[in-house]
Design a protein around this motif. Structure first.
Motif, PDB file in Angstrom:
ATOM      1  N   ARG A   2       0.828  -1.200   0.000  1.00 58.91           N
ATOM      2  CA  ARG A   2       0.000   0.000   0.000  1.00 58.91           C
ATOM      3  C   ARG A   2       0.861   1.248   0.000  1.00 58.91           C
ATOM      4  O   ARG A   2       1.967   1.257   0.525  1.00 58.91           O
ATOM      5  CB  ARG A   2      -0.888   0.002   1.238  1.00 58.91           C
ATOM      6  N   ALA A   3       0.318   2.316  -0.543  1.00 61.89           N
ATOM      7  CA  ALA A   3       1.057   3.574  -0.604  1.00 61.89           C
ATOM      8  C   ALA A   3       0.923   4.377   0.689  1.00 61.89           C
ATOM      9  O   ALA A   3       1.774   5.215   0.982  1.00 61.89           O
ATOM     10  CB  ALA A   3       0.559   4.411  -1.781  1.00 61.89           C
ATOM     11  N   ASP A   4      -0.117   4.129   1.464  1.00 56.75           N
ATOM     12  CA  ASP A   4      -0.362   4.927   2.677  1.00 56.75           C
ATOM     13  C   ASP A   4      -0.013   4.171   3.953  1.00 56.75           C
ATOM     14  O   ASP A   4      -0.592   4.412   5.006  1.00 56.75           O
ATOM     15  CB  ASP A   4      -1.820   5.369   2.710  1.00 56.75           C
ATOM     16  N   TRP A   5       0.953   3.272   3.893  1.00 56.00           N
ATOM     17  CA  TRP A   5       1.276   2.450   5.063  1.00 56.00           C
ATOM     18  C   TRP A   5       1.844   3.257   6.212  1.00 56.00           C
ATOM     19  O   TRP A   5       1.675   2.907   7.363  1.00 56.00           O
ATOM     20  CB  TRP A   5       2.239   1.339   4.680  1.00 56.00           C
ATOM     21  N   SER A   7       0.947   6.112   7.312  1.00 61.38           N
ATOM     22  CA  SER A   7      -0.088   6.802   8.090  1.00 61.38           C
ATOM     23  C   SER A   7      -1.094   5.832   8.698  1.00 61.38           C
ATOM     24  O   SER A   7      -2.054   6.266   9.323  1.00 61.38           O
ATOM     25  CB  SER A   7      -0.818   7.808   7.207  1.00 61.38           C
ATOM     26  N   ASP A   8      -0.874   4.551   8.532  1.00 66.86           N
ATOM     27  CA  ASP A   8      -1.786   3.551   9.074  1.00 66.86           C
ATOM     28  C   ASP A   8      -1.498   3.337  10.559  1.00 66.86           C
ATOM     29  O   ASP A   8      -0.384   3.006  10.943  1.00 66.86           O
ATOM     30  CB  ASP A   8      -1.605   2.245   8.310  1.00 66.86           C
ATOM     31  N   GLN A  75      -3.195  -4.802   2.631  1.00 74.97           N
ATOM     32  CA  GLN A  75      -4.413  -4.462   1.898  1.00 74.97           C
ATOM     33  C   GLN A  75      -5.416  -5.615   1.927  1.00 74.97           C
ATOM     34  O   GLN A  75      -6.598  -5.409   1.702  1.00 74.97           O
ATOM     35  CB  GLN A  75      -4.103  -4.075   0.459  1.00 74.97           C
TER      36      GLN A  75
END
Length: 81
Positions: A2-5, A7-8, A75
């Motif tokens: 994932r590209a937003d890892w 901010s997870d 994901q």
């Protein structure tokens, strides 16, 4: 992956303990070069035992592996809706 890892929040729940154990492992390894081979944990000196570094490094590797696997396969994991 994932590209937003980054901010997870679940990634940070996995990564912060791994980071803490990494710091503890660094303290243990550096204590080998001091005179009495002790490191500080919560302000108290702890005498280093022969099994502490291998166990801590195994736990550290496992925690980082879990964080990396979550980034790669995260994901497919859905906890909500």
């Amino acid at each position: 992956m994932r590209a937003d890892w980054i901010s997870d929040p679940l990634f940070w729940v996995l990564a912060l303990p791994a980071l803490a154990v990494s710091g503890l492992l660094v303290q243990m390894v550096l204590s080998l070069f001091r005179c009495c081979a002790s490191f500080k944990l919560r302000g108290r000196p702890v005498q280093l035992k022969w099994w502490m570094i291998p166990v801590t490094s195994a736990v550290c590797g496992l925690l980082w592996l879990l964080a990396a696997l979550y980034v790669v396969f995260g994901q497919d994991i859905h906890f909500y809706g």
